[in-house]
Design a protein around this motif. Structure first.
Motif, PDB file in Angstrom:
ATOM      1  N   GLN A 107      55.354 163.240 120.785  1.00 39.10           N
ATOM      2  CA  GLN A 107      55.748 164.190 121.812  1.00 39.10           C
ATOM      3  C   GLN A 107      57.238 164.536 121.757  1.00 39.10           C
ATOM      4  N   ARG A 108      58.033 163.622 121.190  1.00 32.03           N
ATOM      5  CA  ARG A 108      59.481 163.861 121.090  1.00 32.03           C
ATOM      6  C   ARG A 108      59.958 163.566 119.667  1.00 32.03           C
ATOM      7  N   VAL A 109      60.657 164.535 119.103  1.00 31.30           N
ATOM      8  CA  VAL A 109      61.204 164.405 117.754  1.00 31.30           C
ATOM      9  C   VAL A 109      62.720 164.577 117.814  1.00 31.30           C
ATOM     10  N   VAL A 110      63.443 163.699 117.131  1.00 30.26           N
ATOM     11  CA  VAL A 110      64.877 163.901 116.936  1.00 30.26           C
ATOM     12  C   VAL A 110      65.134 164.137 115.452  1.00 30.26           C
ATOM     13  N   LYS A 111      66.070 165.021 115.159  1.00 33.50           N
ATOM     14  CA  LYS A 111      66.370 165.389 113.781  1.00 33.50           C
ATOM     15  C   LYS A 111      67.861 165.291 113.530  1.00 33.50           C
ATOM     16  N   SER A 112      68.210 164.851 112.333  1.00 31.69           N
ATOM     17  CA  SER A 112      69.592 164.971 111.891  1.00 31.69           C
ATOM     18  C   SER A 112      69.695 166.213 111.005  1.00 31.69           C
ATOM     19  N   LYS A 113      70.920 166.660 110.763  1.00 31.83           N
ATOM     20  CA  LYS A 113      71.155 167.903 110.029  1.00 31.83           C
ATOM     21  C   LYS A 113      70.469 167.870 108.662  1.00 31.83           C
ATOM     22  N   MET A 135      64.657 167.913 119.169  1.00 22.46           N
ATOM     23  CA  MET A 135      66.088 168.065 119.385  1.00 22.46           C
ATOM     24  C   MET A 135      66.852 167.843 118.092  1.00 22.46           C
ATOM     25  N   GLU A 136      67.671 168.825 117.741  1.00 19.52           N
ATOM     26  CA  GLU A 136      68.633 168.662 116.654  1.00 19.52           C
ATOM     27  C   GLU A 136      69.796 167.828 117.191  1.00 19.52           C
ATOM     28  N   THR A 137      70.170 166.759 116.470  1.00 21.60           N
ATOM     29  CA  THR A 137      71.160 165.829 117.004  1.00 21.60           C
ATOM     30  C   THR A 137      72.539 165.976 116.373  1.00 21.60           C
ATOM     31  N   ALA A 200      62.493 159.049 121.597  1.00 15.18           N
ATOM     32  CA  ALA A 200      61.860 159.763 120.480  1.00 15.18           C
ATOM     33  C   ALA A 200      60.735 158.950 119.849  1.00 15.18           C
ATOM     34  N   ASP A 201      59.656 159.641 119.514  1.00 15.36           N
ATOM     35  CA  ASP A 201      58.527 159.035 118.801  1.00 15.36           C
ATOM     36  C   ASP A 201      58.693 159.148 117.292  1.00 15.36           C
ATOM     37  N   MET A 202      59.422 160.171 116.855  1.00 15.20           N
ATOM     38  CA  MET A 202      59.564 160.438 115.421  1.00 15.20           C
ATOM     39  C   MET A 202      60.983 160.896 115.131  1.00 15.20           C
ATOM     40  N   GLY A 203      61.547 160.399 114.048  1.00 14.26           N
ATOM     41  CA  GLY A 203      62.837 160.871 113.563  1.00 14.26           C
ATOM     42  C   GLY A 203      62.662 161.583 112.239  1.00 14.26           C
ATOM     43  N   ILE A 204      63.370 162.688 112.066  1.00 18.42           N
ATOM     44  CA  ILE A 204      63.289 163.465 110.825  1.00 18.42           C
ATOM     45  C   ILE A 204      64.693 163.653 110.279  1.00 18.42           C
ATOM     46  N   THR A 205      64.872 163.321 109.014  1.00 14.33           N
ATOM     47  CA  THR A 205      66.160 163.505 108.357  1.00 14.33           C
ATOM     48  C   THR A 205      65.971 164.243 107.040  1.00 14.33           C
ATOM     49  N   GLY A 206      67.080 164.687 106.496  1.00 19.64           N
ATOM     50  CA  GLY A 206      67.088 165.155 105.128  1.00 19.64           C
ATOM     51  C   GLY A 206      67.398 163.974 104.226  1.00 19.64           C
ATOM     52  N   CYS A 207      68.024 164.263 103.106  1.00 17.06           N
ATOM     53  CA  CYS A 207      68.343 163.209 102.142  1.00 17.06           C
ATOM     54  C   CYS A 207      69.492 163.685 101.266  1.00 17.06           C
ATOM     55  N   ASN A 208      70.606 162.976 101.316  1.00 17.29           N
ATOM     56  CA  ASN A 208      71.684 163.314 100.397  1.00 17.29           C
ATOM     57  C   ASN A 208      71.325 162.882  98.979  1.00 17.29           C
ATOM     58  N   ASN A 222      79.107 162.385 109.740  1.00 20.65           N
ATOM     59  CA  ASN A 222      80.350 162.114 110.461  1.00 20.65           C
ATOM     60  C   ASN A 222      80.114 161.639 111.885  1.00 20.65           C
ATOM     61  N   GLU A 223      78.913 161.822 112.401  1.00 19.92           N
ATOM     62  CA  GLU A 223      78.668 161.565 113.819  1.00 19.92           C
ATOM     63  C   GLU A 223      77.773 160.364 114.074  1.00 19.92           C
ATOM     64  N   GLY A 224      77.136 159.832 113.069  1.00 16.79           N
ATOM     65  CA  GLY A 224      76.250 158.699 113.263  1.00 16.79           C
ATOM     66  C   GLY A 224      74.881 159.067 113.778  1.00 16.79           C
ATOM     67  N   ASN A 225      74.622 160.345 113.945  1.00 18.71           N
ATOM     68  CA  ASN A 225      73.330 160.770 114.507  1.00 18.71           C
ATOM     69  C   ASN A 225      72.173 160.475 113.544  1.00 18.71           C
ATOM     70  N   ALA A 226      72.454 160.543 112.232  1.00 20.90           N
ATOM     71  CA  ALA A 226      71.394 160.232 111.271  1.00 20.90           C
ATOM     72  C   ALA A 226      71.006 158.760 111.343  1.00 20.90           C
ATOM     73  N   ASP A 227      72.001 157.884 111.584  1.00 15.00           N
ATOM     74  CA  ASP A 227      71.703 156.458 111.714  1.00 15.00           C
ATOM     75  C   ASP A 227      70.778 156.205 112.898  1.00 15.00           C
ATOM     76  N   LEU A 228      71.066 156.865 114.014  1.00 16.84           N
ATOM     77  CA  LEU A 228      70.215 156.698 115.194  1.00 16.84           C
ATOM     78  C   LEU A 228      68.831 157.300 114.962  1.00 16.84           C
ATOM     79  N   THR A 229      68.799 158.414 114.242  1.00 20.32           N
ATOM     80  CA  THR A 229      67.513 159.050 113.945  1.00 20.32           C
ATOM     81  C   THR A 229      66.647 158.138 113.077  1.00 20.32           C
ATOM     82  N   MET A 230      67.285 157.374 112.201  1.00 15.94           N
ATOM     83  CA  MET A 230      66.540 156.471 111.333  1.00 15.94           C
ATOM     84  C   MET A 230      66.202 155.152 112.020  1.00 15.94           C
ATOM     85  N   ALA A 231      67.086 154.691 112.923  1.00 19.72           N
ATOM     86  CA  ALA A 231      66.965 153.324 113.432  1.00 19.72           C
ATOM     87  C   ALA A 231      66.042 153.188 114.636  1.00 19.72           C
ATOM     88  N   ILE A 232      65.978 154.196 115.509  1.00 18.39           N
ATOM     89  CA  ILE A 232      65.293 154.019 116.793  1.00 18.39           C
ATOM     90  C   ILE A 232      63.813 154.404 116.754  1.00 18.39           C
TER      91      ILE A 232
END
Length: 493
Positions: A107-113, A135-137, A200-208, A222-232
Protein backbone atom coordinates in the motif's frame (compact mmCIF):
# COMPACT_ATOMS: atom_id res chain seq x y z
CA UNK A 1 6.51 10.11 -18.29
CA UNK A 2 8.68 7.42 -19.85
CA UNK A 3 11.75 8.25 -21.92
CA UNK A 4 9.92 10.91 -23.91
CA UNK A 5 8.83 13.84 -21.74
CA UNK A 6 6.70 15.70 -24.29
CA UNK A 7 5.22 15.39 -27.76
CA UNK A 8 6.01 19.01 -28.67
CA UNK A 9 8.24 19.50 -31.75
CA UNK A 10 11.90 20.14 -31.06
CA UNK A 11 11.92 23.75 -32.27
CA UNK A 12 8.86 24.50 -30.12
CA UNK A 13 10.67 23.13 -27.07
CA UNK A 14 13.73 25.19 -27.92
CA UNK A 15 11.68 28.37 -28.28
CA UNK A 16 9.99 27.81 -24.94
CA UNK A 17 13.33 27.13 -23.27
CA UNK A 18 14.81 30.30 -24.70
CA UNK A 19 12.05 32.28 -23.02
CA UNK A 20 12.83 30.78 -19.60
CA UNK A 21 15.47 33.27 -18.52
CA UNK A 22 15.61 32.03 -14.94
CA UNK A 23 16.39 28.54 -16.14
CA UNK A 24 19.17 29.81 -18.38
CA UNK A 25 20.75 31.82 -15.58
CA UNK A 26 20.41 28.91 -13.17
CA UNK A 27 22.01 26.46 -15.59
CA UNK A 28 24.85 28.87 -16.36
CA UNK A 29 25.52 29.43 -12.66
CA UNK A 30 25.47 25.70 -11.94
CA UNK A 31 27.76 24.91 -14.86
CA UNK A 32 30.30 27.49 -13.72
CA UNK A 33 30.18 26.37 -10.08
CA UNK A 34 30.41 22.70 -10.98
CA UNK A 35 33.38 23.37 -13.22
CA UNK A 36 35.36 24.78 -10.29
CA UNK A 37 34.33 22.02 -7.88
CA UNK A 38 34.82 19.24 -10.41
CA UNK A 39 38.27 20.37 -11.52
CA UNK A 40 39.43 20.86 -7.92
CA UNK A 41 38.23 17.38 -6.92
CA UNK A 42 39.89 15.76 -9.91
CA UNK A 43 43.13 17.64 -9.32
CA UNK A 44 43.15 16.52 -5.70
CA UNK A 45 42.83 12.90 -6.81
CA UNK A 46 45.77 13.35 -9.15
CA UNK A 47 46.67 11.70 -12.46
CA UNK A 48 43.14 12.21 -13.72
CA UNK A 49 43.87 11.05 -17.26
CA UNK A 50 45.21 7.78 -15.90
CA UNK A 51 42.01 7.37 -13.89
CA UNK A 52 39.99 8.04 -17.04
CA UNK A 53 41.91 5.39 -18.92
CA UNK A 54 41.26 2.92 -16.10
CA UNK A 55 37.56 3.81 -15.96
CA UNK A 56 37.24 3.33 -19.70
CA UNK A 57 38.98 -0.04 -19.51
CA UNK A 58 36.68 -1.25 -16.73
CA UNK A 59 33.52 -0.22 -18.54
CA UNK A 60 34.63 -1.58 -21.91
CA UNK A 61 35.66 -4.87 -20.32
CA UNK A 62 32.23 -5.28 -18.71
CA UNK A 63 30.38 -4.47 -21.93
CA UNK A 64 32.57 -6.87 -23.90
CA UNK A 65 31.77 -9.70 -21.48
CA UNK A 66 28.29 -8.47 -20.56
CA UNK A 67 26.46 -11.83 -20.83
CA UNK A 68 29.02 -13.48 -18.56
CA UNK A 69 28.83 -10.79 -15.89
CA UNK A 70 25.03 -10.70 -16.02
CA UNK A 71 24.92 -14.44 -15.42
CA UNK A 72 27.47 -14.24 -12.60
CA UNK A 73 25.64 -11.38 -10.90
CA UNK A 74 22.23 -13.06 -11.18
CA UNK A 75 23.60 -16.31 -9.77
CA UNK A 76 25.13 -14.53 -6.78
CA UNK A 77 21.96 -12.55 -6.03
CA UNK A 78 19.98 -15.79 -5.99
CA UNK A 79 22.61 -17.52 -3.82
CA UNK A 80 22.01 -14.81 -1.23
CA UNK A 81 18.27 -15.47 -1.36
CA UNK A 82 17.24 -12.73 -3.79
CA UNK A 83 15.29 -12.90 -7.03
CA UNK A 84 16.37 -11.70 -10.48
CA UNK A 85 14.10 -10.82 -13.38
CA UNK A 86 15.37 -9.92 -16.86
CA UNK A 87 13.05 -7.41 -18.52
CA UNK A 88 13.32 -7.02 -22.28
CA UNK A 89 11.01 -4.00 -22.45
CA UNK A 90 9.74 -1.30 -20.10
CA UNK A 91 6.32 -2.96 -19.93
CA UNK A 92 7.91 -6.23 -18.82
CA UNK A 93 9.62 -4.48 -15.91
CA UNK A 94 6.51 -2.55 -14.92
CA UNK A 95 4.30 -5.65 -15.04
CA UNK A 96 6.73 -7.62 -12.88
CA UNK A 97 6.89 -4.91 -10.22
CA UNK A 98 3.17 -4.16 -10.18
CA UNK A 99 2.35 -7.87 -9.92
CA UNK A 100 4.81 -8.16 -7.03
CA UNK A 101 3.12 -5.23 -5.29
CA UNK A 102 -0.27 -6.91 -5.70
CA UNK A 103 1.07 -10.21 -4.42
CA UNK A 104 2.57 -8.53 -1.36
CA UNK A 105 -0.52 -6.36 -0.79
CA UNK A 106 1.71 -3.28 -0.87
CA UNK A 107 0.00 0.00 0.00
CA UNK A 108 2.98 2.33 0.54
CA UNK A 109 6.10 2.56 -1.61
CA UNK A 110 9.17 4.71 -1.00
CA UNK A 111 11.65 5.34 -3.80
CA UNK A 112 15.12 6.77 -4.02
CA UNK A 113 16.23 8.74 -7.09
CA UNK A 114 16.40 6.51 -10.15
CA UNK A 115 16.63 7.55 -13.80
CA UNK A 116 15.78 4.06 -15.00
CA UNK A 117 12.47 3.94 -13.10
CA UNK A 118 11.61 7.29 -14.67
CA UNK A 119 12.54 5.82 -18.04
CA UNK A 120 9.89 3.10 -17.64
CA UNK A 121 7.32 5.46 -16.06
CA UNK A 122 7.11 3.20 -12.99
CA UNK A 123 5.69 5.71 -10.51
CA UNK A 124 2.52 6.48 -12.42
CA UNK A 125 1.94 2.83 -13.26
CA UNK A 126 2.18 1.81 -9.61
CA UNK A 127 -0.17 4.60 -8.58
CA UNK A 128 -2.86 3.06 -10.77
CA UNK A 129 -3.14 0.22 -8.25
CA UNK A 130 -6.09 0.65 -5.85
CA UNK A 131 -5.10 2.30 -2.58
CA UNK A 132 -1.45 2.69 -3.58
CA UNK A 133 0.61 5.57 -2.18
CA UNK A 134 4.10 6.26 -3.49
CA UNK A 135 6.68 8.80 -2.39
CA UNK A 136 9.90 9.92 -4.03
CA UNK A 137 12.36 10.45 -1.17
CA UNK A 138 15.19 12.29 -2.93
CA UNK A 139 14.53 15.94 -2.10
CA UNK A 140 14.63 17.14 -5.70
CA UNK A 141 12.45 14.28 -6.96
CA UNK A 142 10.07 14.87 -4.03
CA UNK A 143 9.71 18.49 -5.16
CA UNK A 144 9.00 17.45 -8.76
CA UNK A 145 6.44 14.88 -7.66
CA UNK A 146 4.72 17.40 -5.39
CA UNK A 147 4.62 19.89 -8.28
CA UNK A 148 2.29 17.72 -10.35
CA UNK A 149 5.10 15.46 -11.61
CA UNK A 150 7.13 18.22 -13.20
CA UNK A 151 9.87 17.10 -15.60
CA UNK A 152 13.47 16.84 -14.36
CA UNK A 153 15.95 19.09 -16.12
CA UNK A 154 19.25 17.46 -15.16
CA UNK A 155 20.48 13.93 -14.46
CA UNK A 156 22.06 14.90 -11.13
CA UNK A 157 20.22 18.15 -10.26
CA UNK A 158 16.60 17.51 -11.35
CA UNK A 159 15.16 20.80 -9.98
CA UNK A 160 17.82 23.08 -11.40
CA UNK A 161 15.10 25.07 -13.17
CA UNK A 162 13.26 26.04 -9.95
CA UNK A 163 14.05 28.82 -7.50
CA UNK A 164 13.39 28.80 -3.77
CA UNK A 165 10.16 30.78 -4.06
CA UNK A 166 8.75 28.27 -6.52
CA UNK A 167 9.74 25.44 -4.19
CA UNK A 168 8.12 27.21 -1.24
CA UNK A 169 4.93 27.45 -3.29
CA UNK A 170 5.07 23.70 -3.89
CA UNK A 171 5.58 22.99 -0.18
CA UNK A 172 2.75 25.31 0.84
CA UNK A 173 0.37 22.90 -0.88
CA UNK A 174 1.64 20.25 1.55
CA UNK A 175 1.12 22.42 4.62
CA UNK A 176 4.36 24.38 4.86
CA UNK A 177 3.91 27.82 6.45
CA UNK A 178 7.51 29.08 6.65
CA UNK A 179 9.62 31.35 4.49
CA UNK A 180 11.87 30.48 1.55
CA UNK A 181 14.93 29.63 3.64
CA UNK A 182 16.39 26.39 2.18
CA UNK A 183 17.27 24.97 5.59
CA UNK A 184 13.73 25.38 6.92
CA UNK A 185 12.21 23.94 3.76
CA UNK A 186 14.57 20.95 3.90
CA UNK A 187 13.58 20.32 7.52
CA UNK A 188 9.92 20.39 6.53
CA UNK A 189 10.58 17.85 3.77
CA UNK A 190 12.48 15.61 6.20
CA UNK A 191 9.60 15.56 8.67
CA UNK A 192 7.08 15.03 5.92
CA UNK A 193 8.99 12.08 4.45
CA UNK A 194 9.88 10.37 7.71
CA UNK A 195 6.42 8.90 8.19
CA UNK A 196 6.50 7.32 4.75
CA UNK A 197 9.79 5.57 5.49
CA UNK A 198 8.46 4.08 8.72
CA UNK A 199 5.22 2.85 7.15
CA UNK A 200 6.47 1.69 3.73
CA UNK A 201 5.77 -1.86 2.58
CA UNK A 202 8.15 -1.70 -0.39
CA UNK A 203 11.30 0.23 -1.22
CA UNK A 204 12.43 0.83 -4.80
CA UNK A 205 15.88 2.01 -5.80
CA UNK A 206 18.00 2.27 -8.87
CA UNK A 207 21.55 0.98 -9.01
CA UNK A 208 24.80 2.83 -9.51
CA UNK A 209 26.79 -0.36 -9.89
CA UNK A 210 25.96 -4.05 -9.46
CA UNK A 211 28.83 -6.15 -8.10
CA UNK A 212 29.03 -9.32 -10.19
CA UNK A 213 31.13 -11.50 -7.88
CA UNK A 214 29.03 -10.86 -4.75
CA UNK A 215 25.53 -9.97 -5.94
CA UNK A 216 25.61 -6.68 -3.99
CA UNK A 217 23.98 -3.40 -5.06
CA UNK A 218 26.10 -0.25 -4.87
CA UNK A 219 24.26 3.03 -4.31
CA UNK A 220 25.69 6.53 -3.73
CA UNK A 221 23.57 9.43 -2.42
CA UNK A 222 24.00 12.73 -0.61
CA UNK A 223 20.90 12.53 1.56
CA UNK A 224 20.84 8.99 2.90
CA UNK A 225 17.36 8.40 1.53
CA UNK A 226 18.51 5.36 -0.46
CA UNK A 227 19.86 3.78 2.73
CA UNK A 228 16.50 4.20 4.42
CA UNK A 229 14.71 2.91 1.32
CA UNK A 230 16.84 -0.23 1.45
CA UNK A 231 16.92 -0.73 5.23
CA UNK A 232 13.34 -0.26 6.46
CA UNK A 233 10.81 -1.85 4.06
CA UNK A 234 10.65 -5.64 4.13
CA UNK A 235 10.51 -5.86 0.33
CA UNK A 236 13.04 -4.12 -1.86
CA UNK A 237 13.06 -3.80 -5.63
CA UNK A 238 16.20 -2.73 -7.46
CA UNK A 239 15.75 -1.60 -11.07
CA UNK A 240 18.96 -1.42 -13.07
CA UNK A 241 20.03 -1.00 -16.65
CA UNK A 242 21.67 -4.18 -17.83
CA UNK A 243 25.02 -2.43 -18.38
CA UNK A 244 25.44 -1.16 -14.79
CA UNK A 245 27.84 -3.91 -13.73
CA UNK A 246 31.36 -4.12 -12.33
CA UNK A 247 33.34 -7.32 -11.78
CA UNK A 248 34.12 -6.72 -8.08
CA UNK A 249 34.31 -4.21 -5.24
CA UNK A 250 37.74 -3.15 -6.49
CA UNK A 251 36.27 -1.77 -9.73
CA UNK A 252 33.30 -0.27 -7.88
CA UNK A 253 35.73 1.67 -5.69
CA UNK A 254 37.41 3.15 -8.77
CA UNK A 255 34.15 4.17 -10.42
CA UNK A 256 32.59 5.51 -7.21
CA UNK A 257 35.58 7.83 -6.83
CA UNK A 258 35.25 9.02 -10.43
CA UNK A 259 31.47 9.32 -10.25
CA UNK A 260 31.49 11.50 -7.14
CA UNK A 261 34.15 13.84 -8.46
CA UNK A 262 32.54 14.16 -11.88
CA UNK A 263 28.94 14.48 -10.69
CA UNK A 264 29.17 16.83 -7.70
CA UNK A 265 32.83 17.69 -7.25
CA UNK A 266 33.25 15.68 -4.04
CA UNK A 267 35.80 13.10 -2.92
CA UNK A 268 32.89 10.80 -2.18
CA UNK A 269 29.20 11.35 -1.67
CA UNK A 270 27.84 11.37 1.87
CA UNK A 271 26.52 7.83 1.64
CA UNK A 272 28.11 5.00 -0.33
CA UNK A 273 26.25 1.77 0.37
CA UNK A 274 26.44 -1.88 -0.65
CA UNK A 275 23.31 -3.89 0.05
CA UNK A 276 21.71 -7.24 -0.58
CA UNK A 277 19.21 -9.63 0.89
CA UNK A 278 19.17 -9.55 4.71
CA UNK A 279 21.16 -12.45 6.13
CA UNK A 280 21.16 -14.06 9.56
CA UNK A 281 22.42 -11.74 12.27
CA UNK A 282 21.54 -8.50 10.44
CA UNK A 283 19.00 -6.16 12.01
CA UNK A 284 17.95 -4.30 8.88
CA UNK A 285 17.76 -4.72 5.16
CA UNK A 286 15.12 -6.34 2.97
CA UNK A 287 13.80 -9.77 3.75
CA UNK A 288 12.73 -10.12 0.13
CA UNK A 289 14.99 -8.63 -2.56
CA UNK A 290 14.04 -8.44 -6.23
CA UNK A 291 16.45 -7.17 -8.90
CA UNK A 292 14.92 -6.18 -12.23
CA UNK A 293 17.56 -6.01 -14.97
CA UNK A 294 16.33 -3.88 -17.87
CA UNK A 295 17.28 -3.94 -21.54
CA UNK A 296 14.70 -1.52 -23.04
CA UNK A 297 16.79 -0.78 -26.12
CA UNK A 298 20.26 -1.00 -24.61
CA UNK A 299 21.06 -4.11 -26.62
CA UNK A 300 20.54 -1.97 -29.75
CA UNK A 301 23.98 -0.50 -29.07
CA UNK A 302 25.84 -3.79 -28.68
CA UNK A 303 28.12 -4.60 -31.59
CA UNK A 304 27.48 -1.20 -33.22
CA UNK A 305 29.46 2.07 -33.37
CA UNK A 306 27.28 3.27 -30.48
CA UNK A 307 28.33 0.53 -28.05
CA UNK A 308 30.55 2.88 -26.05
CA UNK A 309 27.51 4.88 -24.90
CA UNK A 310 26.84 1.97 -22.51
CA UNK A 311 30.01 2.96 -20.63
CA UNK A 312 28.09 5.91 -19.12
CA UNK A 313 28.06 6.10 -15.30
CA UNK A 314 25.40 8.88 -15.21
CA UNK A 315 27.60 11.57 -13.67
CA UNK A 316 26.10 14.40 -15.74
CA UNK A 317 29.50 16.01 -16.30
CA UNK A 318 28.84 16.32 -20.04
CA UNK A 319 25.74 18.42 -19.31
CA UNK A 320 27.80 20.74 -17.16
CA UNK A 321 30.14 21.73 -20.00
CA UNK A 322 27.70 21.70 -22.93
CA UNK A 323 26.93 25.10 -24.55
CA UNK A 324 23.68 23.77 -26.02
CA UNK A 325 22.45 22.53 -22.63
CA UNK A 326 23.44 25.91 -21.19
CA UNK A 327 21.14 27.55 -23.73
CA UNK A 328 18.04 25.30 -23.72
CA UNK A 329 18.29 23.39 -20.43
CA UNK A 330 17.00 19.88 -19.97
CA UNK A 331 13.40 20.41 -21.07
CA UNK A 332 14.48 21.42 -24.57
CA UNK A 333 15.68 17.88 -25.27
CA UNK A 334 12.30 16.23 -24.68
CA UNK A 335 13.97 13.19 -23.09
CA UNK A 336 14.61 12.28 -19.48
CA UNK A 337 18.25 11.96 -20.57
CA UNK A 338 19.21 15.49 -21.69
CA UNK A 339 22.51 16.97 -22.77
CA UNK A 340 25.15 15.23 -24.90
CA UNK A 341 24.63 11.83 -23.29
CA UNK A 342 20.89 12.10 -23.91
CA UNK A 343 21.42 13.18 -27.51
CA UNK A 344 23.43 10.01 -28.09
CA UNK A 345 21.53 7.56 -25.87
CA UNK A 346 17.90 8.53 -26.57
CA UNK A 347 17.95 7.64 -30.30
CA UNK A 348 19.63 4.34 -29.43
CA UNK A 349 16.94 3.45 -26.90
CA UNK A 350 13.87 4.69 -28.74
CA UNK A 351 14.73 5.48 -32.34
CA UNK A 352 15.23 8.44 -34.63
CA UNK A 353 11.53 9.05 -35.19
CA UNK A 354 11.22 10.42 -31.66
CA UNK A 355 14.73 11.68 -31.02
CA UNK A 356 16.26 12.28 -34.44
CA UNK A 357 16.59 16.02 -33.76
CA UNK A 358 18.85 15.56 -30.73
CA UNK A 359 22.10 14.59 -32.51
CA UNK A 360 21.85 17.89 -34.36
CA UNK A 361 21.48 19.84 -31.09
CA UNK A 362 25.23 20.08 -30.66
CA UNK A 363 28.05 22.44 -31.47
CA UNK A 364 30.40 19.42 -31.79
CA UNK A 365 32.93 21.35 -29.71
CA UNK A 366 34.04 18.12 -28.04
CA UNK A 367 33.88 19.45 -24.47
CA UNK A 368 31.60 16.57 -23.50
CA UNK A 369 34.14 14.02 -24.71
CA UNK A 370 36.98 15.75 -22.89
CA UNK A 371 35.18 15.80 -19.52
CA UNK A 372 33.66 12.31 -19.62
CA UNK A 373 35.30 10.27 -16.82
CA UNK A 374 35.06 7.03 -18.82
CA UNK A 375 36.08 8.57 -22.16
CA UNK A 376 32.89 8.09 -24.19
CA UNK A 377 33.57 9.81 -27.55
CA UNK A 378 30.27 11.66 -27.36
CA UNK A 379 30.81 14.22 -30.11
CA UNK A 380 31.95 11.48 -32.52
CA UNK A 381 28.86 9.43 -31.70
CA UNK A 382 26.70 12.48 -32.44
CA UNK A 383 28.36 12.73 -35.84
CA UNK A 384 27.77 9.02 -36.37
CA UNK A 385 24.06 9.45 -35.61
CA UNK A 386 23.94 12.19 -38.25
CA UNK A 387 25.66 9.93 -40.76
CA UNK A 388 23.16 7.14 -40.12
CA UNK A 389 20.21 9.47 -40.54
CA UNK A 390 21.57 11.10 -43.67
CA UNK A 391 22.48 7.76 -45.25
CA UNK A 392 19.37 5.79 -44.33
CA UNK A 393 16.54 8.06 -43.31
CA UNK A 394 16.66 11.46 -45.02
CA UNK A 395 14.37 11.92 -48.02
CA UNK A 396 16.58 14.71 -49.45
CA UNK A 397 19.66 12.50 -49.41
CA UNK A 398 20.41 12.96 -53.13
CA UNK A 399 20.00 16.74 -52.91
CA UNK A 400 22.32 16.98 -49.93
CA UNK A 401 24.91 14.73 -51.59
CA UNK A 402 24.84 16.97 -54.67
CA UNK A 403 25.40 20.05 -52.52
CA UNK A 404 28.27 18.48 -50.63
CA UNK A 405 29.82 17.22 -53.87
CA UNK A 406 29.69 20.72 -55.30
CA UNK A 407 31.24 22.19 -52.16
CA UNK A 408 33.94 19.52 -52.27
CA UNK A 409 34.80 20.34 -55.88
CA UNK A 410 34.88 24.05 -55.18
CA UNK A 411 37.16 23.79 -52.19
CA UNK A 412 39.44 21.18 -53.77
CA UNK A 413 40.39 23.31 -56.79
CA UNK A 414 42.23 26.56 -56.12
CA UNK A 415 40.91 28.37 -59.21
CA UNK A 416 37.28 27.64 -58.33
CA UNK A 417 37.92 28.56 -54.70
CA UNK A 418 39.50 31.89 -55.72
CA UNK A 419 36.55 32.59 -58.00
CA UNK A 420 34.15 31.95 -55.13
CA UNK A 421 36.08 34.38 -52.97
CA UNK A 422 35.48 37.09 -55.55
CA UNK A 423 31.73 36.90 -54.99
CA UNK A 424 31.25 35.57 -51.43
CA UNK A 425 30.72 38.99 -49.83
CA UNK A 426 27.92 40.09 -52.18
CA UNK A 427 26.45 36.59 -52.69
CA UNK A 428 25.83 36.04 -48.97
CA UNK A 429 24.08 39.38 -48.43
CA UNK A 430 20.54 37.94 -48.95
CA UNK A 431 21.13 35.56 -46.04
CA UNK A 432 21.88 38.38 -43.58
CA UNK A 433 18.87 39.86 -41.82
CA UNK A 434 20.69 42.58 -39.88
CA UNK A 435 20.37 46.17 -41.10
CA UNK A 436 23.03 46.80 -43.76
CA UNK A 437 25.94 49.09 -43.00
CA UNK A 438 26.76 52.06 -45.19
CA UNK A 439 29.16 49.95 -47.21
CA UNK A 440 26.64 47.15 -47.59
CA UNK A 441 24.09 49.58 -49.03
CA UNK A 442 26.20 49.64 -52.17
CA UNK A 443 25.01 46.08 -52.76
CA UNK A 444 21.35 47.12 -52.82
CA UNK A 445 20.23 45.00 -49.82
CA UNK A 446 16.62 43.90 -50.36
CA UNK A 447 15.98 41.87 -47.19
CA UNK A 448 17.05 38.37 -46.27
CA UNK A 449 16.09 34.88 -47.37
CA UNK A 450 14.15 32.80 -44.86
CA UNK A 451 13.23 29.09 -44.82
CA UNK A 452 15.95 28.03 -47.19
CA UNK A 453 15.96 24.33 -48.11
CA UNK A 454 18.17 21.51 -46.93
CA UNK A 455 21.33 22.29 -44.95
CA UNK A 456 20.81 26.07 -45.10
CA UNK A 457 17.45 25.79 -43.32
CA UNK A 458 18.86 25.86 -39.80
CA UNK A 459 20.71 29.08 -40.50
CA UNK A 460 17.98 31.01 -42.29
CA UNK A 461 15.20 29.98 -39.88
CA UNK A 462 16.78 31.09 -36.64
CA UNK A 463 19.92 33.17 -37.19
CA UNK A 464 22.07 35.24 -39.53
CA UNK A 465 24.69 33.46 -41.58
CA UNK A 466 28.17 34.90 -40.98
CA UNK A 467 29.12 37.17 -43.83
CA UNK A 468 32.65 36.93 -45.24
CA UNK A 469 34.61 40.19 -45.57
CA UNK A 470 35.03 41.91 -48.91
CA UNK A 471 37.65 40.38 -51.18
CA UNK A 472 40.14 43.18 -50.49
CA UNK A 473 40.00 42.28 -46.79
CA UNK A 474 40.50 38.53 -46.98
CA UNK A 475 43.58 36.79 -45.70
CA UNK A 476 44.86 35.49 -49.03
CA UNK A 477 44.93 38.97 -50.55
CA UNK A 478 46.49 40.42 -47.41
CA UNK A 479 49.14 37.69 -47.34
CA UNK A 480 50.00 38.21 -51.02
CA UNK A 481 50.31 41.98 -50.56
CA UNK A 482 52.29 41.51 -47.35
CA UNK A 483 54.78 39.20 -49.04
CA UNK A 484 55.13 41.63 -51.93
CA UNK A 485 55.84 44.53 -49.56
CA UNK A 486 58.28 42.34 -47.62
CA UNK A 487 60.10 41.46 -50.83
CA UNK A 488 60.26 45.11 -51.92
CA UNK A 489 61.67 46.06 -48.51
CA UNK A 490 64.39 43.41 -48.81
CA UNK A 491 65.31 44.68 -52.32
CA UNK A 492 65.73 48.22 -50.97
CA UNK A 493 68.21 46.95 -48.40
Amino acid sequence: MGLETTNKPFLTRVKESEQDKFMQKSVAKAQDAQWDKREAARKELGHWQDWRNLGEQIRQHVIHYLPDYLEEFADNVEKRGGHVYFAKKDTDAVNYITNLAKEKHVQRVVKSKSMVTTEIDLDKQLLKLPGMKLMETDLAEFILQSDNWDEPTHIVFPTLHKNRDQIRGVFEKLGYTGDNDPTRMARFAREYLRGYFLQADMGITGCNFAIADSGLINLVTNEGNADLTMAIPKTQVVVMGMERLVPSLKEAEVLDNMLSRSAVGQKLTSYCSFSGEQVAGESDGPEDLHVVILDNGRSNALGTPFESVLQCIRCGACLNVCPIYRHIGGHGYGSIYPGPIGAVLSPVLDGYEKFGDLPFASSLCGACTETCPVKIPLHRLLIKHREVMMDKLKTDKAFNKAIMKGIGMGTAHSDLFQMALQFDHSATLPFVSKKPTTVDNLYNHQGHITHAPSMAKGWTDVRDAPRPPKHTENFRRWSKDHEAQKGASNDDQ
